[in-house]
Design a protein around this motif. Structure first.
Motif, mmCIF file in Angstrom:
data_model
loop_
_atom_site.group_PDB
_atom_site.id
_atom_site.type_symbol
_atom_site.label_atom_id
_atom_site.label_comp_id
_atom_site.label_asym_id
_atom_site.label_seq_id
_atom_site.Cartn_x
_atom_site.Cartn_y
_atom_site.Cartn_z
ATOM 1 N N ARG A 171 6.244 9.281 -0.543
ATOM 2 C CA ARG A 171 7.084 9.272 0.649
ATOM 3 C C ARG A 171 6.834 8.091 1.586
ATOM 4 N NH1 ARG A 171 9.934 13.874 1.729
ATOM 5 N NH2 ARG A 171 9.501 15.735 0.478
ATOM 6 N N HIS A 172 5.834 7.273 1.325
ATOM 7 C CA HIS A 172 5.514 6.193 2.261
ATOM 8 C C HIS A 172 4.931 5.012 1.496
ATOM 9 C CE1 HIS A 172 3.123 4.906 6.150
ATOM 10 N NE2 HIS A 172 3.949 3.963 5.719
ATOM 11 N N ILE A 173 5.604 3.893 1.595
ATOM 12 C CA ILE A 173 5.099 2.651 1.021
ATOM 13 C C ILE A 173 5.293 1.548 2.058
ATOM 14 C CG2 ILE A 173 7.292 1.959 -0.065
ATOM 15 C CD1 ILE A 173 5.614 0.987 -2.475
ATOM 16 N N PHE A 174 4.353 0.612 2.131
ATOM 17 C CA PHE A 174 4.561 -0.517 3.039
ATOM 18 C C PHE A 174 3.997 -1.800 2.456
ATOM 19 C CE2 PHE A 174 0.421 1.037 4.444
ATOM 20 C CZ PHE A 174 -0.282 -0.097 4.838
ATOM 21 N N GLU A 190 0.842 -1.197 0.000
ATOM 22 C CA GLU A 190 0.000 0.000 0.000
ATOM 23 C C GLU A 190 0.876 1.247 0.000
ATOM 24 O OE1 GLU A 190 -3.447 2.090 2.800
ATOM 25 O OE2 GLU A 190 -3.071 -0.069 2.964
ATOM 26 N N VAL A 191 0.438 2.257 -0.716
ATOM 27 C CA VAL A 191 1.084 3.566 -0.705
ATOM 28 C C VAL A 191 0.212 4.516 0.100
ATOM 29 C CG1 VAL A 191 1.811 5.543 -2.107
ATOM 30 C CG2 VAL A 191 2.174 3.200 -2.944
ATOM 31 N N ARG A 192 0.823 5.247 1.017
ATOM 32 C CA ARG A 192 0.091 6.218 1.821
ATOM 33 C C ARG A 192 0.509 7.629 1.417
ATOM 34 N NH1 ARG A 192 -4.207 4.438 4.608
ATOM 35 N NH2 ARG A 192 -4.009 6.386 5.788
ATOM 36 N N VAL A 203 6.473 -4.040 6.815
ATOM 37 C CA VAL A 203 7.601 -3.120 6.707
ATOM 38 C C VAL A 203 7.143 -1.798 6.102
ATOM 39 C CG1 VAL A 203 9.871 -2.713 5.686
ATOM 40 C CG2 VAL A 203 9.254 -5.002 6.481
ATOM 41 N N HIS A 204 7.370 -0.710 6.844
ATOM 42 C CA HIS A 204 7.030 0.637 6.400
ATOM 43 C C HIS A 204 8.304 1.372 6.009
ATOM 44 C CE1 HIS A 204 2.781 0.803 7.858
ATOM 45 N NE2 HIS A 204 3.226 -0.242 8.553
ATOM 46 N N ASN A 205 8.338 1.873 4.797
ATOM 47 C CA ASN A 205 9.478 2.619 4.284
ATOM 48 C C ASN A 205 9.058 4.078 4.122
ATOM 49 O OD1 ASN A 205 11.816 3.483 3.053
ATOM 50 N ND2 ASN A 205 11.500 2.340 1.154
#
Length: 269
Positions: A89-92, A78-80, A105-107
């Motif tokens: 800026r945020h993919i997990f 998912e992309v937030r 895992v949150h990047n």
């Protein structure tokens, strides 16, 4: 399970550096920030050739952009988006590891915040604080204790005095101001996150992951900051086995200004 987190500062320019890391470290998962490539142009084939068939990436032209590369299957990616911005800026993803089981895992690539630490005078700084606030509130709503989670990336804040070359000289400089440190602490508390690096590295030991390109001799001056982090939930604390920053990567030809963060997790019952 070995995880690398790295602000690569352009994946296409430094693909050969990525290969070197794979050859030297043999990681199972690599999380990249600042890939600087639109989603459709991400170098999937070249990275598959490095041994990472499972990939999740989101990007915009020339800026930001994050990716998760894995030897193991990625589930429920998912992309937030935060602050009404689609700025990658945020993919997990949930990684289905044979040794660790399912791990979410949150990047993240937190906004840098510009140069002036004032939300009234600097929109970039206001964006940074709002970003952290929104992610914190979301984390509070996802507090299931049984789920194994990792949050990592370039968080663009050095929270401890030992995370900067000089606390006195940087305490009013963006990345080490008190308001940013409080915002980062709120995010950490929202997920009940544990700083995996400082679990093994004494809290008073100087430790950096970023050195400015502006320094003529970055290693000699060593005016660094620890901007890159990896946090874990309590149910993974006992799995942390080894921690290091690959500092020598900062001296490679045309390097990123960030050193890769490498953490090894040991499977435990």
């Amino acid at each position: 399970m070995i995880i690398v987190s790295w602000n690569i500062n352009s994946v296409r320019i430094r693909l050969h550096h990525l290969k070197r890391i794979v050859d030297e470290v043999n990681p199972d998962i690599i999380c990249l920030q600042e890939t600087k490539v639109v989603t459709g142009s991400f170098p999937h084939n070249a990275i598959s050739d490095l041994g990472f068939p499972y990939q999740a990436a989101v990007g915009i032209k020339s800026y930001n952009s994050v990716a998760i590369l894995s030897k193991y299957e990625l589930l429920n990616t998912e992309v937030r988006n935060w602050c009404e911005k689609e700025d990658a800026r945020h993919i997990f993803s949930i990684i289905n590891s044979p040794d660790m089981g399912k791990v979410e895992v949150h990047n993240l690539y937190v906004p840098a915040g510009g140069d002036v630490p004032d939300i009234e005078k600097n929109d970039k700084f206001a964006h940074k604080l709002r970003f952290l606030s929104e992610v914190s509130k979301w984390q509070e709503s996802r507090s299931e204790t049984s789920v194994k989670r990792i949050l990592l990336g370039d968080l663009n804040i050095a929270p401890l005095e030992s995370d900067v070359w000089s606390h006195k000289q940087l305490m009013n400089i963006v990345s080490h101001t008190n308001i940013e440190i409080i915002a980062l602490k709120n995010l950490q508390n929202a997920g009940a996150w544990i700083d995996a690096v400082r679990e093994l590295v004494p809290i008073d030991k100087k430790l950096f992951s970023w050195w400015s390109y502006r320094a003529k001799d970055w290693a000699k001056s060593n005016r660094g900051r620890r901007l890159d982090h990896m946090w874990v939930t309590e149910n993974m604390r006992r799995n942390i086995e080894k921690v290091c920053f690959l500092k020598e990567a900062r001296s490679w030809e045309k390097p990123s200004d960030h050193a890769p963060l490498i953490i090894t997790f040991k499977a435990r019952k």
